[in-house]
Scaffold this motif. Structure first.
Motif, PDB file in Angstrom:
ATOM      1  N   HIS A 189       9.906   9.674   5.206  1.00 14.55           N
ATOM      2  CA  HIS A 189      11.318   9.495   4.851  1.00 14.55           C
ATOM      3  C   HIS A 189      12.045  10.831   4.880  1.00 14.55           C
ATOM      4  N   THR A 190      13.290  10.803   5.323  1.00 13.82           N
ATOM      5  CA  THR A 190      14.103  12.022   5.298  1.00 13.82           C
ATOM      6  C   THR A 190      14.881  12.159   4.009  1.00 13.82           C
ATOM      7  N   ASP A 191      15.048  11.055   3.284  1.00 14.32           N
ATOM      8  CA  ASP A 191      15.836  11.069   2.052  1.00 14.32           C
ATOM      9  C   ASP A 191      14.947  10.756   0.845  1.00 14.32           C
ATOM     10  N   PRO A 192      14.611  11.769   0.040  1.00 14.33           N
ATOM     11  CA  PRO A 192      13.780  11.527  -1.143  1.00 14.33           C
ATOM     12  C   PRO A 192      14.404  10.529  -2.123  1.00 14.33           C
ATOM     13  N   ALA A 193      15.734  10.447  -2.153  1.00 13.22           N
ATOM     14  CA  ALA A 193      16.387   9.484  -3.050  1.00 13.22           C
ATOM     15  C   ALA A 193      16.027   8.055  -2.645  1.00 13.22           C
ATOM     16  N   LEU A 197       0.893   9.141  -6.135  1.00 10.80           N
ATOM     17  CA  LEU A 197       1.320  10.529  -5.938  1.00 10.80           C
ATOM     18  C   LEU A 197       2.303  10.945  -7.032  1.00 10.80           C
ATOM     19  N   ASP A 198       3.234  10.060  -7.368  1.00 10.40           N
ATOM     20  CA  ASP A 198       4.205  10.349  -8.418  1.00 10.40           C
ATOM     21  C   ASP A 198       3.508  10.571  -9.759  1.00 10.40           C
ATOM     22  N   PHE A 214       0.821  -1.206   0.000  1.00  8.05           N
ATOM     23  CA  PHE A 214       0.000   0.000   0.000  1.00  8.05           C
ATOM     24  C   PHE A 214       0.858   1.260   0.000  1.00  8.05           C
ATOM     25  N   ARG A 215       1.991   1.215   0.686  1.00  6.57           N
ATOM     26  CA  ARG A 215       2.898   2.371   0.675  1.00  6.57           C
ATOM     27  C   ARG A 215       3.423   2.611  -0.744  1.00  6.57           C
ATOM     28  N   ARG A 216       3.782   1.538  -1.436  1.00  3.76           N
ATOM     29  CA  ARG A 216       4.258   1.683  -2.824  1.00  3.76           C
ATOM     30  C   ARG A 216       3.139   2.209  -3.724  1.00  3.76           C
ATOM     31  N   THR A 217       1.923   1.730  -3.491  1.00  6.24           N
ATOM     32  CA  THR A 217       0.792   2.203  -4.285  1.00  6.24           C
ATOM     33  C   THR A 217       0.573   3.697  -4.072  1.00  6.24           C
ATOM     34  N   ASP A 230       8.139  12.961   2.323  1.00  8.04           N
ATOM     35  CA  ASP A 230       7.629  13.494   3.587  1.00  8.04           C
ATOM     36  C   ASP A 230       6.350  12.762   4.004  1.00  8.04           C
ATOM     37  N   GLN A 231       5.474  12.508   3.058  1.00  2.99           N
ATOM     38  CA  GLN A 231       4.221  11.806   3.355  1.00  2.99           C
ATOM     39  C   GLN A 231       4.486  10.400   3.891  1.00  2.99           C
TER      40      GLN A 231
END
Length: 77
Positions: A51-55, A35-36, A27-30, A47-48
């Motif tokens: 995670h602190t690292d967007p990469a 969103l992407d 569900f997190r990947r979905t 942020d949602q």
């Protein structure tokens, strides 16, 4: 309820419902993918998801789009 307990409870529900592939990370990947695809900036997606690292968000949750829009890439070559 701690996250691990909630994840286990959800797993039991999903398996019992015939959806053993459905897990909290699924569900997190979905969510990240939707969103992407909606054009939300990766920093906001990270942020949602907490995670602190967007990469890391891009690498782990979005991955590579192996079926991507190749014709749109070809026009830049």
């Amino acid at each position: 309820m701690p996250f691990a307990d909630a994840a286990k409870a959800l797993a039991r529900i999903f398996v019992g419902s015939g959806f053993p592939w459905a897990t909290p990370p699924t569900f997190r990947r979905t969510v990240a993918t939707l969103l992407d695809q909606a054009g939300v900036p990766i920093a906001t997606i990270a942020d949602q998801l907490g995670h602190t690292d967007p990469a890391m968000t891009a690498r782990v949750y979005l991955g590579r789009d192996l079926m991507g829009d190749k014709p749109s890439v070809a026009e830049h070559l």
